[in-house]
Design a protein around this motif. Structure first.
Motif, PDB file in Angstrom:
ATOM      1  N   HIS A  18      -6.129   3.571  -6.974  1.00  0.00           N
ATOM      2  CA  HIS A  18      -5.513   2.884  -5.836  1.00  0.00           C
ATOM      3  C   HIS A  18      -5.306   1.390  -6.126  1.00  0.00           C
TER       4      HIS A  18
ATOM      5  N   LEU B 287      -1.943  -1.461  -6.484  1.00  0.00           N
ATOM      6  CA  LEU B 287      -1.785  -2.691  -5.686  1.00  0.00           C
ATOM      7  C   LEU B 287      -1.581  -3.890  -6.599  1.00  0.00           C
TER       8      LEU B 287
ATOM      9  N   HIS C 176       0.822  -1.221   0.000  1.00  0.00           N
ATOM     10  CA  HIS C 176       0.000   0.000   0.000  1.00  0.00           C
ATOM     11  C   HIS C 176       0.854   1.268   0.000  1.00  0.00           C
TER      12      HIS C 176
HETATM   13 ZN    ZN Z   1      -6.320  -0.448  -0.202  1.00  0.00          ZN
END
Ligand code: ZN
Ligand code: NZQ
Length: 385
Positions: free
Chosen positions: A279, A283, A265
């Motif tokens: 986001h 990842l 993260h």
């Molecule tokens: Zn997250």
């Protein structure tokens, strides 16, 4: 098992038609600010339902909270709350709107420069306005936790804070409100929830069998239900299962008493701050390489993951571990989230910039053993090209 505190006061109202319950959970005499994003709740009718449910309340609205909510926008909401003496916030949207609302709640009564809330990661928050949420995008778990991530655009700084004062009082989870999600956000949500479980599970054994099995259960359910949400977007039960998985993935339960990683993260946040990637895209890029580079220190859990989550029991240890990492990558791709820097027009030329951001944010010893140095992050990024 490690020592832990577990505290989670958020009241969950789950299921169809639950927005109608708003008038019961928002105090009758509250001066309410409804906060939302770029307008999805206008076009899908959620805002109308909220207005209807709160027709007996004093309500104002604040729109325009962007994905990866910005400090600059949120400070305008703080000003409105202060000027109008509003005393209850209602976030309606995805993780960005809920995170943004947490910041507004903490900043509204804050003495001093609100940016220090993020610089001190929330340690200086002594009170916050009460707030609730209506979740429209299962992903972050923000609806049932006390964390928030805010970006100060002018500094390209994406920073997290947490405080016991910013748990939502309630969160309404109606899976039918997720039917209008674009395919990209369905995929993002499943990948984010999956990564949250991995950050808390894929570390080293501390004899925590029930946390492990909860975590493996969430992973297996996401693997089963995620692709169904893409294939059959109108299936309520599938949406309900994905939604509850995402909440359980980051409400404190599976992380209690176990080591936690979060290096993926932290590296991912820098990719978003610099290049604007979603986001979950960050990842999907970082996690498979992070597991590969750190497979010695994660060996025992990787073998357990390979066997219990992916059914890999045959062959030598190396091939089972590599197989599990490969299957993880393939699952992200199956959810429509690409896993290579080059898929986003990034490459070797961008790695130094990410590392210098990590350095300036003091992210130089990450991970459950604090051994993810800048050199390790570099290796991870090089393997992600
Ligand atoms: Zn997250
Ligand atoms: O802004 P609107 O118009 O509402 O559109 C949003 C936005 O464009 C849209 N959307 C949401 N619900 C919809 C919908 N579109 C159609 N129908 C619906 N029902 O989806 C887009 C993305 O929304 P966003 O809230 O940004 O996504 P997400 O929930 O993935 O949140 C991401 C943010 O949460 C942070 C991330 O860093 C990022 O800033 N995280 C928060 C965490 C926490 N608080 O615990 C943990 C996470 O690891 C994460 O860091």
């Amino acid at each position: 098992m490690l020592n832990f505190d577990f505290y989670n006061p958020t009241h969950i109202l789950f299921g169809k038609g639950r927005i109608a319950d708003l008038s019961r959970v928002v105090p009758a005499d509250a001066r309410v600010l409804v906060l939302y994003g770029g307008g999805s709740i206008k076009s899908n009718g959620v805002l109308d339902e909220v207005r209807q449910a709160l027709s007996g309340h004093a309500v104002q609205e604040f729109s325009g909270i962007e994905p990866n909510p910005s400090y600059e926008t949120l400070m305008r909401a703080v000003e409105l709350v202060r000027n109008e003496k509003l005393d209850f916030l209602l976030a309606v949207g995805g993780g960005s709107v809920i995170d943004g609302t947490k910041f507004v709640a903490a900043a509204a009564d804050f003495e001093g420069d609100p940016w220090s809330i993020l610089e001190k990661r929330g340690a200086n928050v002594v009170r916050a306005l009460p707030f609730g949420s209506i979740l429209t995008l299962p992903a972050t778990g923000s609806e049932m936790n006390n964390g928030s991530v805010v970006t100060r655009k002018s500094l390209k700084a994406k920073m997290a804070f947490s405080s016991v004062h910013v748990f939502p009082k309630f969160s309404i989870l109606d899976p039918a409100k997720t039917f209008t999600l674009p395919v990209r956000q369905i995929g993002n949500g499943v990948v984010d929830a999956y990564a949250h479980v991995m950050e808390q599970y894929m570390t080293y054994p501390v004899n925590s069998p029930v946390q492990d099995r909860f975590a493996e259960g969430i992973l297996q359910t996401l693997i089963e239900e995620g692709p169904k949400a893409l294939a059959d977007p109108d299936d309520y039960d599938v949406r309900a299962n994905v939604m509850w998985c995402a909440t359980l993935a980051l409400n404190g339960l599976i992380g209690a008493g176990v080591p936690q990683d979060w290096a993926t993260h932290m590296v991912g946040h820098e990719l978003t701050a610099l290049y604007g990637l979603d986001h979950a895209q960050t990842l999907a890029i970082v996690l498979p390489s992070m597991l590969q580079v750190r497979k010695e220190s994660k060996r025992a859990k990787l073998l357990q993951y390979a066997e219990r989550v992916w059914g890999l029991k045959d062959g030598d240890e190396e091939s089972r571990i590599d197989g599990a990492i490969e299957k993880t990558r393939n699952f992200f791709e199956q959810m429509g989230v690409k896993t290579r820097l080059t898929d986003y027009a990034l490459g070797a030329e961008n790695i130094d910039a990410v590392l210098s951001q990590l350095k300036s944010h003091r992210m130089v010893t990450l991970g459950e053993r604090r051994d993810v140095t800048l050199a390790v992050s570099r290796q991870v990024l090089e393997l992600s090209i």
